[in-house]
Design an enzyme around this catalytic site. Structure first.
Site, PDB file in Angstrom:
ATOM      1  N   ARG A 162       0.837  -1.191   0.000  1.00 55.32           N
ATOM      2  CA  ARG A 162       0.000   0.000   0.000  1.00 55.32           C
ATOM      3  C   ARG A 162       0.876   1.246   0.000  1.00 55.32           C
ATOM      4  O   ARG A 162       2.058   1.208   0.358  1.00 55.32           O
ATOM      5  CB  ARG A 162      -0.908   0.015   1.228  1.00 55.32           C
ATOM      6  CG  ARG A 162      -1.891  -1.147   1.300  1.00 55.32           C
ATOM      7  CD  ARG A 162      -2.733  -1.051   2.566  1.00 55.32           C
ATOM      8  NE  ARG A 162      -3.698  -2.146   2.650  1.00 55.32           N
ATOM      9  CZ  ARG A 162      -3.472  -3.306   3.258  1.00 55.32           C
ATOM     10  NH1 ARG A 162      -2.295  -3.512   3.838  1.00 55.32           N
ATOM     11  NH2 ARG A 162      -4.403  -4.238   3.304  1.00 55.32           N
ATOM     12  N   LYS A 187      -2.139  -2.756   7.612  1.00 49.74           N
ATOM     13  CA  LYS A 187      -3.384  -2.411   8.293  1.00 49.74           C
ATOM     14  C   LYS A 187      -3.593  -3.311   9.505  1.00 49.74           C
ATOM     15  O   LYS A 187      -3.234  -4.481   9.487  1.00 49.74           O
ATOM     16  CB  LYS A 187      -4.569  -2.577   7.331  1.00 49.74           C
ATOM     17  CG  LYS A 187      -4.828  -1.368   6.455  1.00 49.74           C
ATOM     18  CD  LYS A 187      -6.132  -1.539   5.701  1.00 49.74           C
ATOM     19  CE  LYS A 187      -6.472  -0.305   4.888  1.00 49.74           C
ATOM     20  NZ  LYS A 187      -7.760  -0.467   4.179  1.00 49.74           N
ATOM     21  N   HIS A 259      -2.535   3.319  -6.012  1.00 52.20           N
ATOM     22  CA  HIS A 259      -3.237   2.085  -5.680  1.00 52.20           C
ATOM     23  C   HIS A 259      -3.378   1.173  -6.901  1.00 52.20           C
ATOM     24  O   HIS A 259      -3.512  -0.047  -6.751  1.00 52.20           O
ATOM     25  CB  HIS A 259      -4.611   2.385  -5.099  1.00 52.20           C
ATOM     26  CG  HIS A 259      -5.092   1.336  -4.142  1.00 52.20           C
ATOM     27  ND1 HIS A 259      -4.455   1.065  -2.941  1.00 52.20           N
ATOM     28  CD2 HIS A 259      -6.127   0.470  -4.202  1.00 52.20           C
ATOM     29  CE1 HIS A 259      -5.089   0.097  -2.312  1.00 52.20           C
ATOM     30  NE2 HIS A 259      -6.097  -0.302  -3.063  1.00 52.20           N
ATOM     31  N   ARG A 262      -0.711  -1.346  -6.920  1.00 51.33           N
ATOM     32  CA  ARG A 262      -1.023  -2.488  -6.051  1.00 51.33           C
ATOM     33  C   ARG A 262      -1.944  -3.472  -6.766  1.00 51.33           C
ATOM     34  O   ARG A 262      -1.733  -4.692  -6.721  1.00 51.33           O
ATOM     35  CB  ARG A 262      -1.669  -1.973  -4.772  1.00 51.33           C
ATOM     36  CG  ARG A 262      -2.149  -3.039  -3.790  1.00 51.33           C
ATOM     37  CD  ARG A 262      -2.592  -2.361  -2.502  1.00 51.33           C
ATOM     38  NE  ARG A 262      -3.380  -3.229  -1.632  1.00 51.33           N
ATOM     39  CZ  ARG A 262      -2.860  -4.092  -0.766  1.00 51.33           C
ATOM     40  NH1 ARG A 262      -1.554  -4.220  -0.672  1.00 51.33           N
ATOM     41  NH2 ARG A 262      -3.641  -4.825   0.003  1.00 51.33           N
ATOM     42  N   HIS A 285      -4.551  -8.839   2.965  1.00 54.86           N
ATOM     43  CA  HIS A 285      -5.994  -8.712   3.068  1.00 54.86           C
ATOM     44  C   HIS A 285      -6.504  -9.421   4.322  1.00 54.86           C
ATOM     45  O   HIS A 285      -5.997 -10.462   4.709  1.00 54.86           O
ATOM     46  CB  HIS A 285      -6.682  -9.315   1.839  1.00 54.86           C
ATOM     47  CG  HIS A 285      -6.572  -8.450   0.625  1.00 54.86           C
ATOM     48  ND1 HIS A 285      -6.796  -8.920  -0.647  1.00 54.86           N
ATOM     49  CD2 HIS A 285      -6.253  -7.137   0.478  1.00 54.86           C
ATOM     50  CE1 HIS A 285      -6.638  -7.938  -1.521  1.00 54.86           C
ATOM     51  NE2 HIS A 285      -6.307  -6.854  -0.859  1.00 54.86           N
ATOM     52  N   TYR A 294     -10.320  -8.991  -8.067  1.00 53.55           N
ATOM     53  CA  TYR A 294      -9.362  -9.263  -9.135  1.00 53.55           C
ATOM     54  C   TYR A 294      -9.902 -10.328 -10.093  1.00 53.55           C
ATOM     55  O   TYR A 294      -9.643 -10.266 -11.301  1.00 53.55           O
ATOM     56  CB  TYR A 294      -8.021  -9.695  -8.530  1.00 53.55           C
ATOM     57  CG  TYR A 294      -7.460  -8.650  -7.600  1.00 53.55           C
ATOM     58  CD1 TYR A 294      -7.111  -7.396  -8.080  1.00 53.55           C
ATOM     59  CD2 TYR A 294      -7.328  -8.892  -6.239  1.00 53.55           C
ATOM     60  CE1 TYR A 294      -6.619  -6.421  -7.232  1.00 53.55           C
ATOM     61  CE2 TYR A 294      -6.834  -7.917  -5.377  1.00 53.55           C
ATOM     62  CZ  TYR A 294      -6.491  -6.684  -5.887  1.00 53.55           C
ATOM     63  OH  TYR A 294      -6.020  -5.706  -5.045  1.00 53.55           O
TER      64      TYR A 294
END
Length: 334
Positions: A162, A187, A259, A262, A285, A294
């Site tokens: 990220r 995250k 982004h 990514r 994730h 995706y």
């Protein structure tokens, strides 16, 4: 702030006690919530003609907060996603207020019941391999900034980190020996380790020989030696994409953001046949279901599925529709 149960004191405790001391949220979350509250208080001050330090919790009712969210879209040009993120920050404060101010539970529940705005969920944008090569070839390697940009873009496109993870990387986070990898804090304060390809390792070895800017150990610093800002990274990407467009015209039809780099890394893994669970682990994730976006965007994968289907008409092979020969199509149209 004489009243310990007043709105200003409650707001201060939300940040210092709830977010920082109890939940240990990241600096990015603090900054996001802070900006939301600041925008809200500026809006309320214009509407009610009261300074923020004189506000009461009852001054902020659902209609006023709804008007604030509408202004974000109309005057500031925010999309539905940004609007919903602001509402999430407001809800977080009022969930805390529900415990601290039970007498205002009716007002608080009405605010917590405010729905998020629905929006169209478009397919994600990503770069194809020729576009990736063009972007990587764009930086001017004769300059310090160009060499930094090349290393930054290569690592971002290979690891899928990220934006915040990329800009916070420090030299000790990178290991270029056997089992080369980069370590980052993602995250939810989850640390993860991502392997580096040989091309990325070679590029980083050259980059680490460059004279350091500033006194810190940032891997990709700004020209002043400070941490790259989100706007700085966006400018870095836009500048090199504009150069790459001269060699790869298809980039002119794409909006390339940090982004998107990514997303491009994820699509490269998917098209190489990597399992979804591994991609989710690679990208950090929370759930494997997040990688569904995706699959939705990969037309080549859908074409392979179509090729395996049973023909609708007996004796005919399955496959994509192919238009008639131009001359036959002309005669057919007469």
């Amino acid at each position: 702030m004489k009243n310990e149960n007043g709105f200003p004191s409650l707001l201060e405790r939300f940040f210092t006690q709830r977010l920082i001391a109890q939940r240990l949220v990241s600096s990015h979350t603090i900054a996001s919530y802070r900006d939301t509250v600041r925008l809200l208080l500026q809006f309320v001050e214009k509407r009610l003609h009261k300074p923020p330090s004189a506000l009461a919790l009852t001054d902020l009712d659902p209609s006023l907060i709804g008007a604030f969210l509408d202004e974000l879209e109309k005057d500031r040009g925010n999309g539905a996603r940004s609007r919903n993120l602001r509402l999430t920050a407001i809800r977080s404060f009022y969930r805390y207020a529900a415990y601290e101010e039970p007498a205002q539970s009716g007002l608080i529940q009405r605010i917590l019941a405010m729905p998020a705005k629905r929006y169209e969920k478009k397919l994600i944008g990503f770069l194809a391999r020729p576009e990736i090569e063009a972007v990587l070839a764009a930086p001017d390697l004769r300059t310090w900034a160009g060499r930094r940009d090349h290393a930054f873009l290569l690592v971002a496109l290979q690891t899928g980190l990220r934006l915040s993870e990329m800009t916070s990387l420090r030299i000790p986070d990178v290991s270029l020996g056997t089992g080369a990898h980069v370590r980052c804090m993602g995250k939810g304060r989850k640390e993860r380790c991502t392997p580096l390809a040989k091309q990325s390792v070679d590029s980083l070895k050259l980059w680490l020989r460059e004279p350091r800017r500033g006194t810190g150990d940032l891997l990709f610093p700004s020209a002043r030696g400070t941490r790259l800002s989100a706007d700085g990274v966006q400018l870095l990407v836009a500048k090199n994409v504009a150069t790459a467009e001269q060699q790869c015209p298809s980039l002119k039809n794409k909006r390339v953001t940090p982004h998107v780099l990514r997303h491009s890394a994820a699509m490269e893994l998917l098209q190489a046949g990597v399992d979804r669970s591994v991609i989710a682990l690679w990208l950090g994730h929370e759930s494997i279901e997040t990688t569904q976006i995706y699959l939705d965007a990969d037309l080549a994968l859908k074409e392979k599925a179509l090729a395996k289907t049973t023909p609708m008409a007996k004796g005919k092979a399955a496959g994509r529709y192919q238009p008639d020969d131009k001359l036959l199509a002309f005669l057919k149209s007469l």
